[in-house]
Scaffold this active site. Structure first.
Site, mmCIF file in Angstrom:
data_model
loop_
_atom_site.group_PDB
_atom_site.id
_atom_site.type_symbol
_atom_site.label_atom_id
_atom_site.label_comp_id
_atom_site.label_asym_id
_atom_site.label_seq_id
_atom_site.Cartn_x
_atom_site.Cartn_y
_atom_site.Cartn_z
ATOM 1 N N LYS A 11 0.846 -1.210 0.000
ATOM 2 C CA LYS A 11 0.000 0.000 0.000
ATOM 3 C C LYS A 11 0.873 1.248 0.000
ATOM 4 O O LYS A 11 2.100 1.151 0.192
ATOM 5 C CB LYS A 11 -0.898 -0.049 1.233
ATOM 6 N N TYR A 36 15.556 30.065 5.974
ATOM 7 C CA TYR A 36 14.400 30.712 6.609
ATOM 8 C C TYR A 36 14.577 30.777 8.118
ATOM 9 O O TYR A 36 15.043 29.815 8.746
ATOM 10 C CB TYR A 36 13.131 29.904 6.322
HETATM 11 C C1 LIG Z 1 0.196 -2.029 6.706
HETATM 12 C C2 LIG Z 1 -0.302 -3.350 7.118
HETATM 13 C C3 LIG Z 1 0.569 -4.445 7.235
HETATM 14 C C4 LIG Z 1 2.076 -4.297 7.159
HETATM 15 O O1 LIG Z 1 2.523 -3.747 8.385
HETATM 16 P P1 LIG Z 1 4.072 -3.440 8.691
HETATM 17 O O2 LIG Z 1 4.053 -2.960 10.103
HETATM 18 O O3 LIG Z 1 4.488 -2.371 7.752
HETATM 19 O O4 LIG Z 1 4.831 -4.684 8.504
HETATM 20 C C5 LIG Z 1 0.017 -5.688 7.491
HETATM 21 N N1 LIG Z 1 -1.325 -5.853 7.659
HETATM 22 C C6 LIG Z 1 -2.186 -4.806 7.591
HETATM 23 C C7 LIG Z 1 -3.638 -5.051 7.797
HETATM 24 C C8 LIG Z 1 -1.717 -3.521 7.340
HETATM 25 O O5 LIG Z 1 -2.566 -2.500 7.299
#
Ligand SMILES: *Cc1c(COP(=O)(O)O)cnc(C)c1O
Length: 348
Positions: A39, A248
């Site tokens: 994602k 800045y």
């Molecule tokens: C993002 C996510 C993961 C992966 O988690 P990490 O901590 O990045 O390993 C796994 N399962 C779900 C449901 C998630 O939302």
């Protein structure tokens, strides 16, 4: 029009490190299959490329958050499966039904929607104590799932990166609740969860962070390799005289004459203001500290000890995720997912 000039900032992305991280996590997952959370554009690296490299390593189970993320991956799916973690809103249904992807149904409403449409194989998320997405345990019963073809039943740890009492509570809750869900596979662990131990592995694990070089728990140190190395080009070199300031807010004032290089990188690229005065660029082992505030598109670093650095040179940004998190006060997740669109993403 002639060709667009090359970008003055780049992400060097190490495909061998990405694959090796997945292989290590797969080995730690024991008999369970090891999937991948891709994602947020593959945590900022580029989801299409990440999926291709992980497929080449043997990964077959991918997870994204939304249908727009899934759509981009459709031409690259091959033999893999892809699940959409946020499930189906009414607005998602027509598209979801037209694809081979599985929604992760998170509520009785989503279950009803998928059943009413005679949807195909799906996944189901049950809440075991995080109170984020997932079916409330009070609604988990055989009647709810009647008529569904459930591939995977999932839940998600809230505190797997810590030694927290909730980990054991969630594990027990998942064991009990998932037994009542007619699914082919069970899946609980993210990156940190994998390292909590074999009890949490079930049939499928879902690492994200650690694939991309993040260290979710101390157990991963020495096994997980850095994947992302941002690089930026020097736009200008200048002398800052004693008493003059940089950037800045004039937050950095030179006590004695310094040499500064101005890099084509800023907070709009995800190099956020937390790196002001704390970040470090690297060139051939020389550390170049950030001077003053990070601007939207520019960052100044001290090159007094590197007289050879000139306009057009490239420097690396220290993006070892543990040390960059300490420098900036950001989480490793924020550091990765904030990497902007202006980098050329170069897989090596
Ligand atoms: C993002 C996510 C993961 C992966 O988690 P990490 O901590 O990045 O390993 C796994 N399962 C779900 C449901 C998630 O939302």
């Amino acid at each position: 029009m002639t060709d667009i000039p090359p970008a003055p900032l780049a992400l060097h992305l190490d495909s061998a490190a990405l694959k090796a991280n997945w292989q290590w996590l797969a080995a730690q997952s024991g008999a369970a299959a090891c999937g991948a959370a891709i994602k947020a554009n593959g945590y900022g690296l580029g989801a299409v490329a990440v999926m291709a490299h992980l497929q080449a390593a043997g990964c077959r189970d991918f997870f994204v958050a939304t249908w727009a993320e899934a759509a981009e991956l459709l031409p690259h799916l091959g033999e893999a499966s892809l699940s959409v973690l946020h499930g189906v809103r009414a607005d998602d249904m027509a598209f979801a039904l037209s694809t081979p992807f599985r929604p992760v149904l998170n509520s009785p409403e989503q279950v009803a929607r998928w059943k009413a449409a005679n949807g195909g194989p799906c996944d189901v998320m049950i809440d075991t104590g995080m109170n984020r997405l997932g079916i409330d345990p009070n609604y988990v019963n055989a009647a709810l799932f009647e008529g569904l073809t459930i591939e995977t039943v999932l839940s998600h740890f809230a505190c797997a990166d810590e030694d927290h009492a909730l980990n054991g509570i969630q594990l027990n809750a998942f064991r009990q609740l998932s037994a009542g869900v007619p699914a082919r596979r069970r899946s609980l662990s993210n990156s940190a969860g994998i390292l909590l131990g074999a009890d949490g592995h079930f049939d499928l694990t879902r690492p994200g962070l650690a694939l991309y070089g993040g260290l979710p728990r101390a157990e991963a140190a020495g096994h997980i390799t850095q994947v992302v190395r941002p690089r930026a080009q020097v736009l200008q070199r200048r002398t800052v005289r004693a008493g003059e300031s940089v950037g800045y807010g004039a937050t950095y004032v030179a006590e004695r004459e310094r040499e500064a290089a101005v890099l084509n990188l800023g907070y709009a690229d995800g190099y956020l203001r937390g790196f002001s005065g704390t970040g470090v660029a690297l060139l051939d082992g020389t550390r170049l500290p950030v001077l003053g505030r990070i601007s939207m598109d520019l960052t100044a670093v001290d090159v007094s000890d590197a007289p050879w650095i000139a306009e057009g040179d490239w420097v690396e940004i220290d993006f070892d995720l543990l040390s960059a998190a300490a420098q900036s006060g950001l989480s490793q997740y924020e550091l990765l997912t904030g990497l902007g669109r202006r980098y050329e993403r170069r897989w090596v």
